[in-house]
Design a protein around this motif. Sequence first.
Motif, mmCIF file in Angstrom:
data_model
loop_
_atom_site.group_PDB
_atom_site.id
_atom_site.type_symbol
_atom_site.label_atom_id
_atom_site.label_comp_id
_atom_site.label_asym_id
_atom_site.label_seq_id
_atom_site.Cartn_x
_atom_site.Cartn_y
_atom_site.Cartn_z
ATOM 1 N N LEU A 1 67.689 17.068 33.526
ATOM 2 C CA LEU A 1 67.097 15.743 33.302
ATOM 3 C C LEU A 1 65.608 15.869 32.998
ATOM 4 O O LEU A 1 65.077 15.186 32.128
ATOM 5 N N LEU A 2 64.939 16.773 33.731
ATOM 6 C CA LEU A 2 63.508 16.982 33.515
ATOM 7 C C LEU A 2 63.267 17.605 32.145
ATOM 8 O O LEU A 2 62.348 17.226 31.431
ATOM 9 N N GLU A 3 64.133 18.567 31.779
ATOM 10 C CA GLU A 3 63.989 19.198 30.467
ATOM 11 C C GLU A 3 64.174 18.169 29.367
ATOM 12 O O GLU A 3 63.422 18.146 28.387
ATOM 13 N N ALA A 4 65.149 17.278 29.577
ATOM 14 C CA ALA A 4 65.384 16.225 28.591
ATOM 15 C C ALA A 4 64.147 15.356 28.452
ATOM 16 O O ALA A 4 63.710 15.041 27.339
ATOM 17 N N ALA A 5 63.550 14.980 29.607
ATOM 18 C CA ALA A 5 62.361 14.128 29.568
ATOM 19 C C ALA A 5 61.233 14.826 28.828
ATOM 20 O O ALA A 5 60.529 14.212 28.018
ATOM 21 N N GLU A 6 61.083 16.141 29.067
ATOM 22 C CA GLU A 6 60.010 16.862 28.393
ATOM 23 C C GLU A 6 60.297 17.012 26.897
ATOM 24 O O GLU A 6 59.392 16.906 26.069
ATOM 25 N N ASP A 7 61.575 17.229 26.569
ATOM 26 C CA ASP A 7 61.946 17.314 25.149
ATOM 27 C C ASP A 7 61.648 16.006 24.437
ATOM 28 O O ASP A 7 61.289 15.986 23.266
ATOM 29 N N LEU A 8 61.813 14.907 25.166
ATOM 30 C CA LEU A 8 61.599 13.602 24.549
ATOM 31 C C LEU A 8 60.125 13.215 24.553
ATOM 32 O O LEU A 8 59.783 12.080 24.268
ATOM 33 N N GLY A 9 59.250 14.150 24.932
ATOM 34 C CA GLY A 9 57.826 13.907 24.763
ATOM 35 C C GLY A 9 57.058 13.547 26.012
ATOM 36 O O GLY A 9 55.890 13.220 25.937
ATOM 37 N N CYS A 10 57.720 13.584 27.164
ATOM 38 C CA CYS A 10 56.981 13.321 28.406
ATOM 39 C C CYS A 10 56.141 14.532 28.750
ATOM 40 O O CYS A 10 56.558 15.671 28.528
ATOM 41 N N SER A 11 54.969 14.300 29.331
ATOM 42 C CA SER A 11 54.237 15.424 29.900
ATOM 43 C C SER A 11 54.908 15.768 31.230
ATOM 44 O O SER A 11 55.711 14.996 31.746
ATOM 45 N N ALA B 1 56.958 13.113 33.478
ATOM 46 C CA ALA B 1 58.345 13.396 33.812
ATOM 47 C C ALA B 1 58.534 13.349 35.330
ATOM 48 O O ALA B 1 59.532 12.825 35.830
ATOM 49 N N PHE B 2 57.544 13.861 36.052
ATOM 50 C CA PHE B 2 57.628 13.834 37.508
ATOM 51 C C PHE B 2 57.700 12.394 38.011
ATOM 52 O O PHE B 2 58.553 12.048 38.820
ATOM 53 N N TRP B 3 56.800 11.525 37.495
ATOM 54 C CA TRP B 3 56.771 10.131 37.973
ATOM 55 C C TRP B 3 57.982 9.345 37.525
ATOM 56 O O TRP B 3 58.470 8.480 38.254
ATOM 57 N N LEU B 4 58.482 9.628 36.313
ATOM 58 C CA LEU B 4 59.563 8.804 35.773
ATOM 59 C C LEU B 4 60.946 9.319 36.141
ATOM 60 O O LEU B 4 61.916 8.569 36.100
ATOM 61 N N VAL B 5 61.050 10.616 36.466
ATOM 62 C CA VAL B 5 62.381 11.175 36.752
ATOM 63 C C VAL B 5 62.497 11.652 38.203
ATOM 64 O O VAL B 5 63.336 11.181 38.957
ATOM 65 N N THR B 6 61.599 12.551 38.609
ATOM 66 C CA THR B 6 61.743 13.177 39.925
ATOM 67 C C THR B 6 61.579 12.160 41.053
ATOM 68 O O THR B 6 62.419 12.084 41.949
ATOM 69 N N VAL B 7 60.504 11.381 41.001
ATOM 70 C CA VAL B 7 60.242 10.450 42.099
ATOM 71 C C VAL B 7 61.361 9.414 42.254
ATOM 72 O O VAL B 7 61.895 9.248 43.348
#
Lengths: 271, 296
Positions: free
Chosen positions: B193-203, B207-213
């Motif tokens: 999920l984190l890799e996907a977020a980063e692939d989609l342009g998140c820093s 990615a930490f704030w939008l996915v992990t938390v």
Amino acid sequence: MRRLTWFNTTALTLGFAFLYLPMIILIIYSFNESKLVTVWAGFSTKWYGELLGNEAFLSAAWVTLKVAVFSSTLATILGTLGALVLVRAGRFPGRTLFSGMIYAPLVMPEVITGLSLLLLFIGIGLDRGVFTIVLAHTTFSMCFVSVVVSSRLVSFDRSLEEAALDLGCSPMEAFRLVTLPIIAPAVISGWLLAFTLSLDDLVIASFTAGPSATTLPMKIWSSVRLGVSPEINALSTLMIGIVAIGVISASLITKRAALRQEAEERAAVQA
Amino acid sequence: MRRAALIIIPYFWLLALFLVPFLIVLKISLSDTALAIPPYTPTLDFSNGWQGIKDFWAALDLENFEFLTTDDLYWKAYLSSLKIAVIATFLTLLVGYPIAYGMANAPDHWRPTLMMLVILPFWTSFLIRVYSWMGILSNEGYLNQLLMGMGVISEPLTILNTNTAVYIGIVYTYLPFMILPIYSALERLDASLLEAAEDLGCSRLTAFWLVTVPLSKNGIIAGCFLVFIPTLGEFVIPSLLGGSKTLMIGKVLWEEFFNNRDWPVASAVAVILLLILIIPIILFQRNEQKQREADG
């Protein structure tokens, strides 16, 4: 994504330093020669000697050990029964009240538990002493045992028990030969938890002890209220040492048991 | 038959030693203080039959609760306990989250050891863990010696016997309760999920704030309740590390009972503390229930 970035390394280092430094300092200064605990004056084990010569501490330690052994054993029996009721008994009148009474003591402030039990003991005219501390500790630690054992019972495959019954076991035999060995690890960790909770408890024991019995935490309490003392440092070091040895050897034993089981399963598959 | 016996034993034990004591507290909170043994009136007297029970009921009143509202010591103590518990829970989260995060991202073979290192302090005496800070924080303690030795400060800092010391004590002793639920939430987190977020342009940080938390939310909530609930009634930490200005309700109850021997007021203090605790306890249970249902 499993990687140790600088952030993770720093977080872990600082975190564990915070968790362990206070205890390490305590251990180091327990070998301090000086009576002034914050001034280092050379290595000495004299505080351990004084501690072992202190009758009051020794008798308090003995009371604590007695209370812990009796209450944790009783709590394990009652708590396991409680877990069986929670998981197995199905519906019965007052079930909600029962599960409430199992879970409530887990979050109840100790001052309230202690106060209420003391008022009960006085109300029924029970003389306070070792016996009342055992009753009090059994009551709150049986709930912890119930929670630990019931989480194991939930994942337990009942068809094993049914197979034993089909093969001619009585329900009691099926419980003793099949269920008990399977839930045994949970029962043992429940006992250990109850034992530690009892060793550790200050507040509930202070309420329920009465003038005739003093536990080790009560003794430590009355001494540390006056400030830091080298004897308490020595005692703390001994207690930390015992716990560390216990926990580390327990985890090694479970690890070895898991490895052995794995090896046996592999052997069984090959055969 | 066997089933009934199985139910009755633990049921009866808990009724007699948990529920009944509680009803006694409730009853004494409605009684009046008296110079007698036991030090309150009325006591239930069955020898007068029905009349005795009626007199008993008539003598119960809410006087102690009225007293709690008029003397500002009590409501200040409740408010200050709530404030300390909220701030301390937040601080524990700030300290605990990075540790849980570091553990969840550590190499697989490290994790059992890290887990054991978090649990180990939990098995050592609570009293000793609190006590260990007394030597560190006192005026001539190790922290002041260190800071003065490094030349950071010239006068010793007064930390022991202040609220700061209470916060440090709470964060220290309750840290494992915060780390473990957050760790178990983070450990289950799917790294793709984190890799996907980063692939989609998140820093990394976004990615930490939008996915992990958000995905560790349940762990955070559970950890906060596990710290907040026991902290509210805490007695040992404010008594050893706090000062005379540290007001916490657990300490007030203890003093009311042991020093003032005012049992009815101590009981009333206990009843109100419980009423305050019921809300977070129910919320916590609901969160756990949701978690269990989500896990299937």
